[in-house]
Design a protein around this motif. Sequence first.
Motif, short mmCIF file in Angstrom:
data_model
loop_
_atom_site.label_atom_id
_atom_site.label_comp_id
_atom_site.label_asym_id
_atom_site.label_seq_id
_atom_site.Cartn_x
_atom_site.Cartn_y
_atom_site.Cartn_z
N GLY A 127 0.94 -1.17 -0.07
CA GLY A 127 -0.04 -0.04 -0.09
C GLY A 127 0.91 1.38 -0.03
O GLY A 127 2.13 1.16 -0.11
N THR A 128 0.26 2.34 0.06
CA THR A 128 0.84 3.61 0.03
C THR A 128 0.81 4.04 1.45
O THR A 128 -0.04 4.22 2.23
CB THR A 128 0.30 4.83 -0.92
OG1 THR A 128 -1.25 4.73 -0.60
CG2 THR A 128 0.41 4.18 -2.43
N PHE A 129 2.04 5.02 1.91
CA PHE A 129 1.73 5.48 3.13
C PHE A 129 0.63 6.79 3.16
O PHE A 129 0.61 7.20 4.49
CB PHE A 129 3.38 6.13 3.57
CG PHE A 129 3.82 7.23 2.57
CD1 PHE A 129 3.42 8.37 2.88
CD2 PHE A 129 4.96 6.93 1.95
CE1 PHE A 129 4.03 9.46 2.25
CE2 PHE A 129 5.58 7.85 1.25
CZ PHE A 129 5.06 9.27 1.11
N SER A 130 0.12 7.00 2.29
CA SER A 130 -1.18 8.00 2.29
C SER A 130 -2.07 7.56 3.50
O SER A 130 -2.82 7.93 3.81
CB SER A 130 -1.65 8.52 1.39
OG SER A 130 -1.92 7.72 0.21
N ASP A 131 -2.00 6.11 3.14
CA ASP A 131 -3.12 5.19 4.05
C ASP A 131 -2.66 4.51 5.20
O ASP A 131 -3.24 3.46 5.60
CB ASP A 131 -3.74 4.12 2.87
CG ASP A 131 -4.37 4.83 2.05
OD1 ASP A 131 -5.09 5.83 2.02
OD2 ASP A 131 -4.45 4.19 0.68
N LEU A 132 -1.34 5.04 5.73
CA LEU A 132 -1.06 4.25 6.62
C LEU A 132 -1.53 4.09 7.96
O LEU A 132 -1.48 3.20 8.75
CB LEU A 132 0.59 4.95 7.08
CG LEU A 132 0.70 6.36 7.81
CD1 LEU A 132 0.76 6.21 9.36
CD2 LEU A 132 1.88 7.01 7.25
N ASP A 133 -2.48 5.06 8.52
CA ASP A 133 -3.33 4.83 9.57
C ASP A 133 -4.18 3.73 9.45
O ASP A 133 -4.46 2.71 10.23
CB ASP A 133 -4.18 6.10 9.92
CG ASP A 133 -4.95 6.83 8.93
OD1 ASP A 133 -4.52 6.45 7.55
OD2 ASP A 133 -5.69 7.44 8.95
N ASP A 134 -4.95 3.66 8.01
CA ASP A 134 -5.57 2.45 7.88
C ASP A 134 -4.82 0.97 7.95
O ASP A 134 -5.24 -0.04 8.30
CB ASP A 134 -6.45 2.48 6.69
CG ASP A 134 -7.63 3.76 6.97
OD1 ASP A 134 -7.94 3.91 7.98
OD2 ASP A 134 -7.85 4.41 5.73
N LEU A 135 -3.76 1.09 7.09
CA LEU A 135 -2.78 -0.11 7.15
C LEU A 135 -2.37 -0.60 8.42
O LEU A 135 -2.18 -1.71 8.37
CB LEU A 135 -1.84 0.50 6.09
CG LEU A 135 -2.26 0.62 4.61
CD1 LEU A 135 -0.86 1.07 3.80
CD2 LEU A 135 -2.92 -0.48 3.91
N ALA A 136 -2.09 0.25 9.22
CA ALA A 136 -1.47 -0.05 10.44
C ALA A 136 -2.37 -0.78 11.21
O ALA A 136 -2.15 -1.93 11.86
CB ALA A 136 -1.10 1.26 11.20
N GLY A 137 -3.72 -0.10 11.44
CA GLY A 137 -4.61 -1.01 12.18
C GLY A 137 -4.68 -0.86 13.37
O GLY A 137 -5.24 -1.45 14.28
N GLU A 138 -3.63 0.10 14.13
CA GLU A 138 -3.43 0.21 15.46
C GLU A 138 -2.71 1.51 15.71
O GLU A 138 -1.99 2.02 14.93
CB GLU A 138 -2.65 -1.19 15.99
CG GLU A 138 -1.39 -1.22 15.58
CD GLU A 138 -0.57 -2.51 16.08
OE1 GLU A 138 -0.29 -2.62 17.40
OE2 GLU A 138 -0.05 -3.26 14.96
N PRO A 139 -2.71 1.92 17.04
CA PRO A 139 -2.05 3.21 17.16
C PRO A 139 -0.56 2.92 17.47
O PRO A 139 -0.07 1.82 17.86
CB PRO A 139 -2.60 3.47 18.78
CG PRO A 139 -3.77 2.84 18.74
CD PRO A 139 -3.84 1.70 18.09
#
Length: 340
Positions: free
Chosen positions: A90-102
């Motif tokens: 994925g792209t880091f523009s979506d990193l909050d969704d890709l991480a799935g955790e704080p």
Amino acid sequence: MKGPLRRSPETGRPSSDDPHVPVLIEAIVRECAPVSGVWLDGTLGAGGYTRELLKAGADRVIGVDRDPLALKMAADWAAPYGDRVRLVAGTFSDLDDLAGEPLDGVVLDLGVSSMQLDLAERGFSFMKDGPLDMRMSQSGPSAADLVNTSDEGVLADILYHYGEERASRRIAHAIVAARAVEPIQTTAKLAEIVSKCLPRPKPGQSHPATRSFQAIRIAVNTEFQELAEGLNAAERALKPGGLLAVVTFHSLEDRIVKRFFQLASGQDPNANRYAPAKADTTARFEMVTRKAVAPDEAEVARNPRARSAKLRVGRRTQAPAKTLAPAELGLPEIQKKGRR
């Protein structure tokens, strides 16, 4: 003992047995000490930052990359780390969704990687003849599509705003004239067209096509938009006290990152003292590095690619996240005038 490093004329990145020497990693570890918890490496590449973060004390690292080749290569070196490394496409523009955790930390190393430059078939390099591609994700419109179909004015704007190329209009006109004869399909052909528009470089100067290739690559991969969205996504993903470390390699990138941190830390460098005070100046980040951190002479000697690098680090506060618009971050606007 290894022989002397050879470096790419385009990035200065060493070409050696080690495909990636993490730039400013010692400074990152120092400024972010103690490194702990869950980190996200938004530009995984060959994994240099991920491995150094694990060595420095991170419990786990989530490695994100849009390049399928990077993830394929990572499957081998990441295996010994077990569940301490999670690879995500994925792209880091979506990193909050890709991480799935704080997250406790996010690191972004911007720009093109040596393994992309070194493969002629990827079409990033004017030093290696190959198809005019430049797609980091290996999907979507290519550089050839952009060069052969964009309006002349759009091409000139891309070259000027994304590459700071003063001869942008002359080069755009030459590209349109050349593609009218036959489509421009290779990196060598594009480099030849650009080079004929500019004076022959003096010893020590960069290749005439450097700025144009940078601009087209940025446009093909929407790198500035990705950066703006990625900075906002990092703000959303980081825990209070979490750290955001960004390494840039040219002034355009650094300008966006600097502006983001200024606004997110409650400052407005363009504020007029006679204008009414803004209602919201709550700091969402505290600056760890008050000025950009540059590599020292020893690092530049070891790794010439580092010579133009700048590091900025901020620490997340408890203030609610806020999304900054691209215009607020000073992203250049390219008018979509249509294609022909």
